[in-house]
Design a protein around this motif. Structure first.
Motif, PDB file in Angstrom:
ATOM      1  N   PRO A 104       2.548  -3.187  -3.993  1.00  0.00           N
ATOM      2  CA  PRO A 104       2.396  -4.355  -2.735  1.00  0.00           C
ATOM      3  C   PRO A 104       3.827  -4.587  -2.074  1.00  0.00           C
ATOM      4  O   PRO A 104       3.689  -4.612  -0.876  1.00  0.00           O
ATOM      5  N   GLN A 107      -1.794  -1.168   1.441  1.00  0.00           N
ATOM      6  CA  GLN A 107      -1.612  -2.348   0.966  1.00  0.00           C
ATOM      7  C   GLN A 107      -3.007  -2.883   0.458  1.00  0.00           C
ATOM      8  O   GLN A 107      -3.057  -3.531  -0.579  1.00  0.00           O
ATOM      9  N   ARG A 167      -0.891  -1.758 -13.764  1.00  0.00           N
ATOM     10  CA  ARG A 167      -1.093  -2.825 -13.103  1.00  0.00           C
ATOM     11  C   ARG A 167      -2.620  -3.217 -12.498  1.00  0.00           C
ATOM     12  O   ARG A 167      -3.204  -2.420 -12.231  1.00  0.00           O
ATOM     13  N   TRP A 208      -3.165  -4.550  -9.498  1.00  0.00           N
ATOM     14  CA  TRP A 208      -3.137  -3.856  -8.038  1.00  0.00           C
ATOM     15  C   TRP A 208      -3.442  -2.530  -7.960  1.00  0.00           C
ATOM     16  O   TRP A 208      -3.707  -1.913  -7.093  1.00  0.00           O
ATOM     17  N   PRO A 246      -6.989  -4.103  -6.364  1.00  0.00           N
ATOM     18  CA  PRO A 246      -5.947  -5.297  -5.688  1.00  0.00           C
ATOM     19  C   PRO A 246      -6.780  -6.255  -4.720  1.00  0.00           C
ATOM     20  O   PRO A 246      -7.765  -5.990  -4.512  1.00  0.00           O
ATOM     21  N   SER A 270      -2.889 -10.247  -4.002  1.00  0.00           N
ATOM     22  CA  SER A 270      -1.660  -9.730  -3.737  1.00  0.00           C
ATOM     23  C   SER A 270      -1.789  -8.981  -2.437  1.00  0.00           C
ATOM     24  O   SER A 270      -0.813  -8.983  -1.621  1.00  0.00           O
ATOM     25  N   SER A 271      -2.637  -8.161  -2.183  1.00  0.00           N
ATOM     26  CA  SER A 271      -2.674  -7.587  -0.889  1.00  0.00           C
ATOM     27  C   SER A 271      -2.678  -8.119   0.342  1.00  0.00           C
ATOM     28  O   SER A 271      -1.876  -8.075   1.257  1.00  0.00           O
ATOM     29  N   ILE A 286      -1.606 -11.181   0.612  1.00  0.00           N
ATOM     30  CA  ILE A 286      -0.207 -12.093   0.162  1.00  0.00           C
ATOM     31  C   ILE A 286       0.996 -11.125   1.117  1.00  0.00           C
ATOM     32  O   ILE A 286       1.826 -11.629   1.923  1.00  0.00           O
ATOM     33  N   TRP A 287       1.011 -10.183   0.556  1.00  0.00           N
ATOM     34  CA  TRP A 287       2.192  -9.209   0.929  1.00  0.00           C
ATOM     35  C   TRP A 287       1.935  -8.629   2.237  1.00  0.00           C
ATOM     36  O   TRP A 287       2.899  -8.245   3.167  1.00  0.00           O
TER      37      TRP A 287
END
Length: 277
Positions: A178, A226, A239, A241, A245, A248-249, A251-252
């Protein structure tokens, strides 16, 4: 020899001098002796007159002997209702099992691996050719020339290949994807804006040439990675993600686009939405 008045003789006593004792229950003779000195006949008579018997208090029980008292008790026990049991709720959270079987995901992870290798490898080659002038590249001097119209051309010429190298290496390994994808979004978005503004073609996509489309496509690949994550063929395979995911996708992605906007605004000072003169 004078007689000793303190010696008592038999004739000094009569029948009244010997007290009679009739025992009664729980009684003891009590003799009251006046506090006067001497043992004369008068004193002895006084003693006889003042002798009396009184009921003595009950003697204490001998050691080891206990007196008991009987108390009437209610033979019907009092019923006490049991309290309601209290149960404490404990939330058990179990992590989903890692999908290590490739057949469950088909060829998705293989496709993501190939995409990471191609995209990350391209970013790495671009940065190395800029730093070391591979393949006839003009290197950092060429970027400074391309960014000559920007107030911070020197800093941008070093920052762009550095971000390309960092994003390419981490995406190639599938490590902290991410963050690496966010860096890739930032640097490719910057280069896409630079290609659009430098071409003087504006935002009419029908007039864009290959020099404009390539940075735009690279930006699209960075956004795709992403949202998809690295897949199971990478360091981040364990993990969340890498499997599904979600938050987090987004957000980043916002972080990467915001970083590109900040670098563009302060590094170039050009409004990319303003049409070319």
């Amino acid at each position: 020899m004078a007689s000793n008045t303190r010696d008592a003789r038999p004739e000094d006593f009569d029948a009244f001098d010997v007290p009679t004792y009739q025992p009664t229950a729980n009684s003891e003779p009590t003799e009251v002796i006046p506090a006067t000195g001497g043992s004369t006949a008068a004193n002895i008579s006084d003693r006889v007159d003042t002798t009396s018997f009184a009921a003595a208090p009950a003697a204490p029980a001998a050691p080891g002997v206990y007196t008991t008292e009987t108390t009437a008790l209610d033979r019907e026990p009092v019923y006490i209702a049991p309290a309601d049991p209290v149960y404490e709720e404990v939330a058990v959270v179990s992590e989903p099992a890692v999908e290590t079987n490739v057949e469950k995901r088909g060829t998705i992870d293989l496709g993501l691996l190939l995409l990471r290798l191609l995209f990350g490898g391209y970013l790495i080659l671009q940065s190395l050719s800029t730093f070391f002038r591979f393949g006839g590249s003009d290197g950092i001097a060429g970027l400074e020339t391309a960014f000559a119209g920007y107030p911070y051309a020197d800093g941008l010429a070093i920052m762009v290949p550095t971000l390309q190298l960092a994003a390419g290496v981490f995406l190639l390994l599938g490590l902290i994807t991410p963050v690496a994808a966010a860096v890739a979004v930032a640097v490719t978005a910057f280069m896409a804006l630079h290609a659009i503004t430098a071409s003087d073609l504006g935002w009419n996509v029908l007039t864009w040439n290959a020099g404009v489309w390539l940075p735009v496509l690279l930006l699209g690949i960075a956004i795709v990675l992403q949202f998809t994550g690295p897949g199971l063929y990478g360091v981040d395979a364990g993990r969340s993600w890498a499997r599904r995911p979600l938050a987090s996708s987004w957000i980043w992605l916002v972080v990467g686009l915001a970083l590109a906007g900040v670098v563009w605004w302060f590094g170039t000072g050009i409004n990319p939405l303003q049409p070319a003169a």
